[in-house]
Scaffold this motif. Sequence first.
Motif, mmCIF file in Angstrom:
data_model
loop_
_atom_site.group_PDB
_atom_site.id
_atom_site.type_symbol
_atom_site.label_atom_id
_atom_site.label_comp_id
_atom_site.label_asym_id
_atom_site.label_seq_id
_atom_site.Cartn_x
_atom_site.Cartn_y
_atom_site.Cartn_z
ATOM 1 N N ASP A 139 28.960 126.086 120.498
ATOM 2 C CA ASP A 139 30.376 125.557 120.197
ATOM 3 C C ASP A 139 30.889 124.493 121.083
ATOM 4 N N PRO A 140 31.872 123.571 120.838
ATOM 5 C CA PRO A 140 32.245 122.306 121.153
ATOM 6 C C PRO A 140 32.382 122.347 122.757
ATOM 7 N N HIS A 141 32.980 123.387 123.387
ATOM 8 C CA HIS A 141 33.245 123.349 124.615
ATOM 9 C C HIS A 141 31.902 123.706 125.481
ATOM 10 N N THR A 142 31.063 124.418 124.933
ATOM 11 C CA THR A 142 29.783 124.916 125.493
ATOM 12 C C THR A 142 28.866 123.255 125.655
ATOM 13 N N ALA A 143 29.265 122.723 124.387
ATOM 14 C CA ALA A 143 28.385 121.322 124.447
ATOM 15 C C ALA A 143 29.164 120.530 125.477
ATOM 16 N N VAL A 144 30.103 120.556 125.688
ATOM 17 C CA VAL A 144 30.720 119.632 126.801
ATOM 18 C C VAL A 144 29.907 119.886 128.231
ATOM 19 N N ALA A 145 29.768 121.218 128.346
ATOM 20 C CA ALA A 145 29.117 121.796 129.611
ATOM 21 C C ALA A 145 27.596 121.344 129.417
ATOM 22 N N LEU A 146 27.142 121.485 128.300
ATOM 23 C CA LEU A 146 25.628 121.035 128.215
ATOM 24 C C LEU A 146 25.363 119.524 128.663
ATOM 25 N N ALA A 162 23.053 127.315 135.593
ATOM 26 C CA ALA A 162 23.471 128.116 134.656
ATOM 27 C C ALA A 162 24.475 127.477 133.989
ATOM 28 N N ILE A 163 24.560 127.532 132.666
ATOM 29 C CA ILE A 163 25.541 126.762 131.873
ATOM 30 C C ILE A 163 26.548 127.862 131.080
ATOM 31 N N LEU A 164 27.799 127.971 131.310
ATOM 32 C CA LEU A 164 28.431 128.884 130.647
ATOM 33 C C LEU A 164 29.004 128.682 129.515
ATOM 34 N N ALA A 165 28.514 129.642 128.476
ATOM 35 C CA ALA A 165 28.953 129.347 127.157
ATOM 36 C C ALA A 165 30.189 130.122 126.816
ATOM 37 N N THR A 166 30.924 129.470 126.096
ATOM 38 C CA THR A 166 32.812 130.101 126.329
ATOM 39 C C THR A 166 33.097 130.846 125.069
ATOM 40 N N ALA A 167 32.334 130.285 123.889
ATOM 41 C CA ALA A 167 33.180 130.935 122.506
ATOM 42 C C ALA A 167 31.892 130.760 121.359
ATOM 43 N N SER A 168 31.977 131.529 120.497
ATOM 44 C CA SER A 168 31.214 131.342 119.351
ATOM 45 C C SER A 168 31.470 130.138 118.564
ATOM 46 N N PRO A 169 30.481 129.442 118.064
ATOM 47 C CA PRO A 169 30.860 127.920 117.394
ATOM 48 C C PRO A 169 31.453 128.374 115.902
ATOM 49 N N CYS A 170 31.267 129.669 115.409
ATOM 50 C CA CYS A 170 31.973 130.023 113.973
ATOM 51 C C CYS A 170 33.492 129.656 114.141
ATOM 52 N N LYS A 171 34.109 129.620 115.173
ATOM 53 C CA LYS A 171 35.499 129.441 115.440
ATOM 54 C C LYS A 171 36.044 127.922 115.201
#
Length: 240
Positions: A139-146, A162-171
Amino acid sequence: GKVNFVLPTGAMGNIAGGYMAKKMGLPVGMLCAGVNSNDITHRTIQTGKFYKFEMIKTLSDAINVQIPYNFERLLYYLSNEDPDQVRMWMEKVDATEKLDLDATWLARLQQDFQSARIDDKEMCQTLLEVRDEYGYVADPHTAVALAAAKKLGYFGNGGLCAILATASPCKFEESVTAALGVDGWQTYSTSEDFPNHAKAILEKEDKPVVEYKWDGADINEVQAEWQLKLERMIVELSVK
């Protein structure tokens, strides 16, 4: 050894929680904030200047924040739980929408925190690269962390985080499409990685919009009437 964490950061809730866990003994190394163009957290960690700026629209809109309200919690533990110090800081923020941490406090902040600012172009590029290299649609927010992890040097040199993924990209169809293109979104949305419950929602028919209005009344009159109805409902529920 200790593990470094990179988090998409808006209101600073997750990173403040991570700091509390570190204070409690969890073997955490650096807590790294990945922020978008609304970068007050990044500016604070880099310079000590906690200044409110105008909001900028981004593709990672869940972390669009002018003043992260959890910063007060972080300051509390940074100051070794000194409420008077925190009160003084936050009163200044309330009065001026600014706070300058001096060199001593900034150095203490930088012992535990890192940050990187990621604009929409960098976010989209990272989302595309990660999809192509790892087969993972973020998702775009996880992509910011990446992207922040990459900018901070955790990719390609043996660094561990460790990179925290915060949501599903489906949203986030608009943002994912901006990064992957229409065909990229179509491929993802018809793949096994797309959540079944989200597919079920997309397959439902849209219901017609129901409008509640009074003929001859303007929008202000209608809003006033609905406000009155809601106030009465609240009173009735509170009595029950």
